[in-house]
Every structure is written in C-alpha cells, then in structure tokens.
Write a protein that holds these residues in place. Sequence first.
Motif, PDB file in Angstrom:
ATOM      1  N   GLU A 194       0.771  -1.257  -0.118  1.00  0.00           N
ATOM      2  CA  GLU A 194      -0.097   0.145   0.037  1.00  0.00           C
ATOM      3  C   GLU A 194       0.914   1.175  -0.044  1.00  0.00           C
ATOM      4  O   GLU A 194       0.535   2.438  -0.997  1.00  0.00           O
ATOM      5  N   ASP A 195       1.838   1.272   0.805  1.00  0.00           N
ATOM      6  CA  ASP A 195       3.017   2.258   0.730  1.00  0.00           C
ATOM      7  C   ASP A 195       3.393   2.786  -0.645  1.00  0.00           C
ATOM      8  O   ASP A 195       3.434   3.735  -1.133  1.00  0.00           O
ATOM      9  N   ALA A 196       3.661   1.584  -1.273  1.00  0.00           N
ATOM     10  CA  ALA A 196       4.445   1.778  -2.497  1.00  0.00           C
ATOM     11  C   ALA A 196       3.204   2.255  -3.597  1.00  0.00           C
ATOM     12  O   ALA A 196       3.657   3.209  -4.348  1.00  0.00           O
ATOM     13  N   ILE A 197       2.097   1.902  -3.262  1.00  0.00           N
ATOM     14  CA  ILE A 197       1.232   2.737  -4.559  1.00  0.00           C
ATOM     15  C   ILE A 197       0.858   3.836  -3.992  1.00  0.00           C
ATOM     16  O   ILE A 197       0.827   4.667  -4.954  1.00  0.00           O
ATOM     17  N   LEU A 198       0.879   4.097  -2.904  1.00  0.00           N
ATOM     18  CA  LEU A 198       0.585   5.665  -2.556  1.00  0.00           C
ATOM     19  C   LEU A 198       1.840   6.319  -2.946  1.00  0.00           C
ATOM     20  O   LEU A 198       1.562   7.672  -3.401  1.00  0.00           O
ATOM     21  N   VAL A 199       2.992   6.110  -2.699  1.00  0.00           N
ATOM     22  CA  VAL A 199       4.161   6.941  -2.933  1.00  0.00           C
ATOM     23  C   VAL A 199       4.023   7.161  -4.446  1.00  0.00           C
ATOM     24  O   VAL A 199       4.458   8.286  -4.928  1.00  0.00           O
ATOM     25  N   ASN A 200       3.708   5.914  -5.230  1.00  0.00           N
ATOM     26  CA  ASN A 200       3.786   6.372  -6.756  1.00  0.00           C
ATOM     27  C   ASN A 200       2.620   7.121  -7.071  1.00  0.00           C
ATOM     28  O   ASN A 200       2.916   7.939  -7.973  1.00  0.00           O
ATOM     29  N   PHE A 201       1.398   7.070  -6.566  1.00  0.00           N
ATOM     30  CA  PHE A 201       0.379   8.160  -7.040  1.00  0.00           C
ATOM     31  C   PHE A 201       0.723   9.536  -6.643  1.00  0.00           C
ATOM     32  O   PHE A 201       0.555  10.353  -7.502  1.00  0.00           O
ATOM     33  N   ASN A 241      -8.867  12.361  -1.779  1.00  0.00           N
ATOM     34  CA  ASN A 241      -9.957  11.406  -2.218  1.00  0.00           C
ATOM     35  C   ASN A 241      -9.863  10.820  -3.649  1.00  0.00           C
ATOM     36  O   ASN A 241     -10.172   9.525  -3.783  1.00  0.00           O
ATOM     37  N   HIS A 242      -9.475  11.865  -4.412  1.00  0.00           N
ATOM     38  CA  HIS A 242      -9.032  11.271  -5.946  1.00  0.00           C
ATOM     39  C   HIS A 242      -8.081  10.526  -5.756  1.00  0.00           C
ATOM     40  O   HIS A 242      -8.280   9.160  -6.534  1.00  0.00           O
ATOM     41  N   ILE A 243      -7.078  10.757  -5.197  1.00  0.00           N
ATOM     42  CA  ILE A 243      -5.962   9.637  -4.976  1.00  0.00           C
ATOM     43  C   ILE A 243      -6.416   8.217  -4.446  1.00  0.00           C
ATOM     44  O   ILE A 243      -5.987   7.178  -4.859  1.00  0.00           O
ATOM     45  N   ALA A 244      -6.914   8.256  -3.411  1.00  0.00           N
ATOM     46  CA  ALA A 244      -7.669   7.117  -2.641  1.00  0.00           C
ATOM     47  C   ALA A 244      -8.279   6.200  -3.754  1.00  0.00           C
ATOM     48  O   ALA A 244      -8.273   5.136  -3.786  1.00  0.00           O
ATOM     49  N   ARG A 245      -9.189   6.964  -4.577  1.00  0.00           N
ATOM     50  CA  ARG A 245     -10.120   6.261  -5.433  1.00  0.00           C
ATOM     51  C   ARG A 245      -9.433   5.647  -6.530  1.00  0.00           C
ATOM     52  O   ARG A 245      -9.695   4.506  -7.045  1.00  0.00           O
ATOM     53  N   SER A 246      -8.471   6.254  -7.151  1.00  0.00           N
ATOM     54  CA  SER A 246      -7.974   6.130  -8.407  1.00  0.00           C
ATOM     55  C   SER A 246      -6.631   5.361  -8.192  1.00  0.00           C
ATOM     56  O   SER A 246      -6.301   4.458  -9.325  1.00  0.00           O
ATOM     57  N   SER A 247      -6.198   5.025  -7.247  1.00  0.00           N
ATOM     58  CA  SER A 247      -5.023   4.456  -6.996  1.00  0.00           C
ATOM     59  C   SER A 247      -5.322   2.941  -6.780  1.00  0.00           C
ATOM     60  O   SER A 247      -4.471   1.980  -6.857  1.00  0.00           O
TER      61      SER A 247
END
Length: 264
Positions: free
Chosen positions: A28-35, A45-51
Amino acid sequence: MEDYERNSNSPSHEEDSDVRKGPWTEEEDAILVNFVSIHGDARWNHIARSSGLRRTGKSCRLRWLNYLRPDVRRGNITLEEQFMILKLHSLWGNRWSKIAQYLPGRTDNEIKNYWRTRVQKQAKHLRCDVNSNLFKETMRNVWMPRLVERINAQSSSATCEQVESMITDPGQPIDESNPVEPGFAPHHHHHQQQQQQFVPVSELSATSSNSPAETLSDVQGGVVNGSGYEPVGQTGLGEFNDWGCVGGDNMWTDESFWFLQDQF
DNA sequence: AACACGGTCAACCGCCGGAGC
DNA sequence: AGCTCCGGCGGTTGACCGTGT
C-alpha cells in the motif's frame, strides 16, 4: 473502533464496507508513494479512489504526511527540538500543526505524542495539571533554562548562536491573520538527517516584539516570567522555593527535581 | 516462562471551516 | 442562503514492545 462501517457524516457509497483500516502494508505504501509522485500531495480522495487503495482519502493523507513524505524526520527528539516544543507550546498551547511547522521534518502527530508521553508524564509525576499555570511556569523557569544549559554543554558555538536566536522571542502569540511562513523549504527527496534548520522564534511573527529580547545569557542567569527573564540564583533547589507551591506545599522535593533533571 | 504493566506511536475519530455549486 | 465535499486539526485509541515481577 466498533461501528466503522457507517459514518453518518460520510456518503454511503457501497464501497464503504470495503474500506481498509489499520496498519498500512508495504505494498500500500508503494502504491501511495507512486500515486503522489504523479498526482501530487493533494486531492486525497481522488488519489484514494484512482489508486485502487481501499483506503479513505484521509487515511492516505495521514499516511503520507506522517510517514511516507520524503522529508519526514525520524529518531529521537533532540534537545533543541525539545526546547522549541516547550517554547512554542507556551505561546500557542496545543496547536500541534503550527508548532510542527517550526520543527522541520517533524509531524504534528509526533509532537503531540511527545507532549503526551513525555511532558504530561512530568506533570503527573509532580501531581499537577499540565495546563496549570504552575506547570507552565515550571517549564519556563526551570526546564527551559536547563535545556539551554544542556544544549550549550553539548554544542559548538555555532549551535549556541542557533539556540540564542531560538529564544529571541516576540513574547506574543503569532498573529492568526498572518499565515505562518516557515523559514525553510521542505527537503524533498532527501531522506532525513539533513542538517537541522530551526526557524528563529524572532521570525515567528511579523508583528514583532513588545518585550525585550531574551538572550542566551539572560536564560543562563535567570528565569523567564511573563515579561522577560529575571535574575535568579543558580545554585540549587533552595532558590526555587517560590515557584512550586501548591496550597502551601512545595512540589520541589529533591526527588522530583532530580527526576526532572534526568528527564530533560 | 508467563503474566502484568507502562510507554510509545501509528492510525483512527469527530469536528470544523473553506470552497464550490 | 444552504448544501455537499474535502482537507486540516486536535483528541483518543489500541497494538505493539520492553521491562519488571
């Protein structure tokens, strides 16, 4: 805790029941950092949805700010940081995010935790309320000067100058209408341990001081009161006996004093 | 070894205010 | 003006870990 599923303040999307909570995984961390690297650290919220992360925007934001942000600083709170926290808290109270702006790389959460686990512990040990005037005066009159002494004892002259500028204090709360402009830029892409940069307290407010500047020598030889430092004997407990009386009881037992010495 | 206890800290919550419609 | 959405804030919780018994 219990009823996570339905928050009446939230829109009841059907994905709500799918929202993940609790500790973040490395994935999850890696996905978030990437986004965040693509979209920037806004529109959570956009990041949370589209990631594809099954997290709320709030949760993503918190994880980023408190942990994943590249300039987040880890490790023990230094003496200088302790001093800043005490100083700024005496000005602003529990304005953790505001205080954090003057401690590069530290988060409001970390400062809040420090306060609750360390500072409140001292109050508890002294059997007085952390918000009491007594406790506040004790911080200003005893602990902060002690911290300065310890900082001096361990520091180069350059750092002494830093400390001196730190305690050059407007003596006034920041003008709320004047947004904080910390005198440092975030150190993106430099993993911690950059040279620590303190913002001189004298820069905290554009509407500066009515009170005299407090210098390091003032602190070394004196105590702070509402209008500045006053001279005080430096040699021991006996000199402090006007500070800590609760209903006639002097809280400054030898035990508590040396306990505090060890803590700060 | 097992349990109790206390400290730490990541992550949650509710509340609030600002922006946009 | 009123509503919704969102981000920010401060308070709180609970899992985890180290230490003492």
